[in-house]
Design a protein around this motif. Structure first.
Motif, short mmCIF file in Angstrom:
data_model
loop_
_atom_site.label_atom_id
_atom_site.label_comp_id
_atom_site.label_asym_id
_atom_site.label_seq_id
_atom_site.Cartn_x
_atom_site.Cartn_y
_atom_site.Cartn_z
N GLY A 104 -7.86 -57.44 -14.42
CA GLY A 104 -9.19 -57.80 -14.89
C GLY A 104 -10.00 -58.58 -13.88
O GLY A 104 -11.00 -59.21 -14.23
N ILE A 105 -9.59 -58.53 -12.62
CA ILE A 105 -10.30 -59.26 -11.58
C ILE A 105 -11.69 -58.67 -11.36
O ILE A 105 -11.93 -57.48 -11.60
N GLY A 106 -12.59 -59.48 -10.88
CA GLY A 106 -13.96 -59.02 -10.71
C GLY A 106 -14.13 -58.02 -9.58
O GLY A 106 -14.73 -56.97 -9.75
N THR A 107 -13.59 -58.35 -8.40
CA THR A 107 -13.82 -57.52 -7.21
C THR A 107 -12.53 -57.33 -6.44
O THR A 107 -11.73 -58.25 -6.30
N VAL A 108 -12.33 -56.13 -5.93
CA VAL A 108 -11.26 -55.83 -4.98
C VAL A 108 -11.89 -55.24 -3.74
O VAL A 108 -12.78 -54.38 -3.83
N PHE A 109 -11.45 -55.70 -2.58
CA PHE A 109 -11.92 -55.15 -1.31
C PHE A 109 -10.92 -54.10 -0.83
O PHE A 109 -9.70 -54.28 -0.96
N VAL A 110 -11.43 -53.04 -0.25
CA VAL A 110 -10.59 -51.96 0.26
C VAL A 110 -10.97 -51.71 1.71
O VAL A 110 -12.15 -51.54 2.03
N ALA A 111 -9.97 -51.71 2.59
CA ALA A 111 -10.21 -51.52 4.02
C ALA A 111 -9.26 -50.49 4.58
O ALA A 111 -8.23 -50.15 3.97
N SER A 112 -9.56 -50.02 5.78
CA SER A 112 -8.68 -49.09 6.47
C SER A 112 -7.37 -49.76 6.83
O SER A 112 -7.35 -50.91 7.29
N GLY A 113 -6.27 -49.04 6.64
CA GLY A 113 -4.97 -49.55 7.05
C GLY A 113 -4.62 -49.20 8.48
O GLY A 113 -3.56 -49.59 8.97
N SER A 114 -5.49 -48.49 9.18
CA SER A 114 -5.17 -48.05 10.53
C SER A 114 -5.92 -48.81 11.61
O SER A 114 -5.74 -48.56 12.80
N SER A 115 -6.79 -49.74 11.23
CA SER A 115 -7.47 -50.60 12.19
C SER A 115 -7.69 -51.96 11.53
O SER A 115 -7.71 -52.08 10.31
N PHE A 116 -7.85 -52.98 12.35
CA PHE A 116 -7.85 -54.34 11.81
C PHE A 116 -9.21 -55.00 11.62
O PHE A 116 -9.34 -55.87 10.75
N PRO A 117 -10.27 -54.70 12.37
CA PRO A 117 -11.45 -55.57 12.34
C PRO A 117 -12.12 -55.69 10.97
O PRO A 117 -12.47 -56.80 10.54
N ASP A 118 -12.32 -54.57 10.27
CA ASP A 118 -13.04 -54.64 8.99
C ASP A 118 -12.24 -55.41 7.95
O ASP A 118 -12.79 -56.21 7.18
N GLY A 119 -10.92 -55.17 7.92
CA GLY A 119 -10.09 -55.85 6.94
C GLY A 119 -10.04 -57.35 7.17
O GLY A 119 -10.05 -58.13 6.21
N LEU A 120 -9.99 -57.78 8.43
CA LEU A 120 -9.92 -59.21 8.70
C LEU A 120 -11.24 -59.91 8.44
O LEU A 120 -11.28 -61.00 7.87
N ALA A 123 -7.40 -53.24 -12.43
CA ALA A 123 -8.55 -52.80 -13.23
C ALA A 123 -9.80 -53.61 -12.91
O ALA A 123 -10.40 -54.25 -13.77
N PRO A 124 -10.25 -53.58 -11.64
CA PRO A 124 -11.39 -54.43 -11.25
C PRO A 124 -12.71 -53.92 -11.79
O PRO A 124 -12.86 -52.73 -12.12
N ALA A 125 -13.67 -54.82 -11.86
CA ALA A 125 -15.03 -54.43 -12.24
C ALA A 125 -15.76 -53.80 -11.07
O ALA A 125 -16.67 -52.99 -11.26
N ARG A 126 -15.34 -54.15 -9.84
CA ARG A 126 -16.05 -53.64 -8.66
C ARG A 126 -15.07 -53.47 -7.52
O ARG A 126 -14.15 -54.26 -7.35
N ILE A 127 -15.26 -52.41 -6.76
CA ILE A 127 -14.52 -52.19 -5.52
C ILE A 127 -15.52 -52.18 -4.37
O ILE A 127 -16.54 -51.48 -4.43
N VAL A 128 -15.24 -52.97 -3.33
CA VAL A 128 -16.07 -53.00 -2.14
C VAL A 128 -15.31 -52.36 -0.99
O VAL A 128 -14.25 -52.84 -0.59
N VAL A 129 -15.83 -51.26 -0.50
CA VAL A 129 -15.23 -50.56 0.64
C VAL A 129 -15.77 -51.20 1.92
O VAL A 129 -16.99 -51.36 2.08
N LEU A 130 -14.88 -51.54 2.83
CA LEU A 130 -15.26 -52.19 4.08
C LEU A 130 -15.25 -51.19 5.22
O LEU A 130 -14.24 -50.52 5.46
N GLY A 131 -16.37 -51.08 5.92
CA GLY A 131 -16.45 -50.19 7.07
C GLY A 131 -17.16 -48.89 6.76
O GLY A 131 -17.39 -48.54 5.60
N GLY A 132 -17.52 -48.16 7.81
CA GLY A 132 -18.23 -46.91 7.66
C GLY A 132 -17.33 -45.75 7.34
O GLY A 132 -16.11 -45.88 7.20
#
Length: 481
Positions: free
Chosen positions: A306-322, A355-364
């Motif tokens: 029930g968390i509000g936001t989850v961030f999702v980043a590429s697992g193959s590069s580091f800059p966006d996730g960090l 079960a988040p309310a929002r997912i934020v995708v990081l990176g292009g």
């Protein structure tokens, strides 16, 4: 914000001691600006010196001697004026008309292919053209030996002109631009830098410490928000032994618990045994079968459904996730990892649980595809993307989305390697600060603009001079606050 310039017009003097010398403005200037050369250099005050055997002309600037291809930056906000860009006699020179009425001239910019003396290169950075507005600290070109300096050492001939158009001796302004220092947290290695960051962030010790491998980003990429949530540092280890810096810092911190990130392939059981012997505390492990499973295990250890936001980043590069980890920790959210074109089963299962309310995708879309973004809609009613054309723009966009102007601190890390940022994320979270990225030899425009918007009380560099050169610090002094 760029410092407000103090404009004291220099006194115009006649060079009566030099035969035929024209009237020029001489003397000290308190004009505040950023130093124009972002690299090793030397210079002296040659303003007013004779040019030609009869002194029919005088030198109206200072020559800053530096190797070819060292970056040249704008000393102030302004609009590019004239440019000499034809090959040969007047190649590679330009004027910058400052927004405050002053102007600077840059002469002898590069005209050679790097590593050659062929006259076939170029002196101006991409996008630099007459009428283009630039900001203080922005890359505008590179040092060279063009024009009538072809037969001397590479240099930048730099001139400063007051609002009347009179040349002013820039020497004092150049010297003043190099004064002051920025705080820097660093050590002799990545392990030492992590120790220095921990010392700065946790001077009185810590109840918990996380230990991640310092040779690969995969497992450490998502631990930052959890460490920030528990006010714990992240220290680094090799796979087989604790470095001396890490051992010393853990002993100082005196934690009640230690958590190793990743499986035995990342941090071996021998390191766990060393930690147990060192601390006498229980040593846990958060790990999955791969980086995606480890990220899911880290999330599951501390975040409830029930968390509000989850961030999702590429697992193959580091800059966006960090960069995203600092923002995620700021709002109490985890970071999970995906592939370019797939959502791994471990990630899917953790998203289902959260079960988040929002997912934020990081990176292009070059790092997380549109297809993955669309598939994520199965796990949250709102899916949005924060990205830019490169890692620097993405980090700036993440900062702009989650941090308001007036933040107490901004942390600066290299965008070309991960260890300093891994250790820096918990410190950034603790201080409510974003992470922004720079290159070793210049500050990307997106970073400059975000620094201005943030208007932080303090800008802190994480990492040694091999990662972020001292010349970057000079630029940040003028622009960051």
């Amino acid at each position: 914000m760029r410092r407000v310039a103090t404009l004291l017009a220099a006194t115009a003097l006649v060079l009566t001691s030099l035969v035929g010398a024209p009237e020029q403005a001489l003397g000290a200037s308190t004009y505040q600006m950023t130093f124009p050369v972002a690299g090793t250099h030397h210079y002296s005050d040659t303003f007013g010196a004779c040019r030609g055997t009869d002194c029919s002309r005088t030198h109206e600037g200072n020559d800053i001697m530096a190797d070819k291809m060292i970056p040249i930056v704008a000393v102030a906000d302004g609009t590019v004026g004239w440019m000499h860009n034809e090959r040969g006699v007047k190649c590679c020179a330009m004027a910058l008309n400052h927004d405050d009425g002053w102007a600077s001239w840059y002469i002898h910019m590069n005209n050679d292919t790097p590593g050659t003396d062929d006259g076939q290169g170029w002196g101006f950075a991409p996008g630099i053209a007459p009428g283009v507005h630039v900001v203080e600290g922005q890359l505008i070109g590179w040092v060279g030996d063009s024009g009538n300096a072809e037969n001397v050492a590479p240099q930048l001939h730099f001139e400063l002109h007051d609002p009347t158009g009179t040349p002013v001796d820039p020497y004092d302004a150049l010297r003043a631009a190099q004064t002051g220092t920025l705080a820097r947290r660093s050590g002799s290695s990545r392990y030492g830098t992590a120790r220095a960051i921990s010392e700065a962030g946790f001077p009185s010790g810590a109840t918990e410490v996380f230990v991640a491998v310092g040779s690969d980003f995969a497992d450490a990429l998502t631990v930052g928000p959890v460490a920030g949530l528990t006010s714990a540092p992240v220290l680094l280890s090799t796979s087989t032994a604790l470095p001396a810096d890490t051992s010393t810092e853990i002993a100082r911190l005196s934690p009640a618990t230690v958590t190793v990130i990743g499986g035995p392939g990342a941090i071996g059981d021998s390191v766990v045994a060393q930690l147990e012997l060192l601390t006498g505390a229980p040593v846990g492990r958060l790990a999955g079968t791969d980086r995606y499973g480890t990220a899911a295990a880290i999330s599951a250890s501390r975040f409830d459904p029930g968390i509000g936001t989850v961030f999702v980043a590429s697992g193959s590069s580091f800059p966006d996730g960090l960069a995203g980890s600092a923002a995620a920790g700021h709002i109490g959210s985890p970071v999970l990892l995906v592939g370019l074109n797939q959502i791994p089963p471990a990630t899917a299962a953790e998203l289902q649980r959260l079960a988040p309310a929002r997912i934020v995708v990081l990176g292009g879309t070059a790092v997380v595809s549109s297809a993955v973004e669309s598939s994520l809609a199965s796990y949250a009613p709102t899916v949005e993307r924060i990205g830019g054309s490169d890692r620097y723009e993405t980090a700036a966009a993440i900062s702009a989305a989650f941090f308001e102007p007036g933040v107490p601190k901004v942390y600066i890390v290299t965008g070309t390697n991960f260890p300093d940022a891994v250790a820096g994320v918990p410190l950034a979270i603790k201080n409510g600060a974003p992470l922004l990225l720079v290159k070793n030899d210049f500050v990307p425009l997106a970073t400059l603009l975000e620094l201005r918007r943030l208007n932080a009380t303090e800008v802190v560099i994480l990492g040694g001079e091999a990662a972020i050169s001292p010349w970057i610090a000079t630029i940040l002094l003028g622009v960051g606050h």
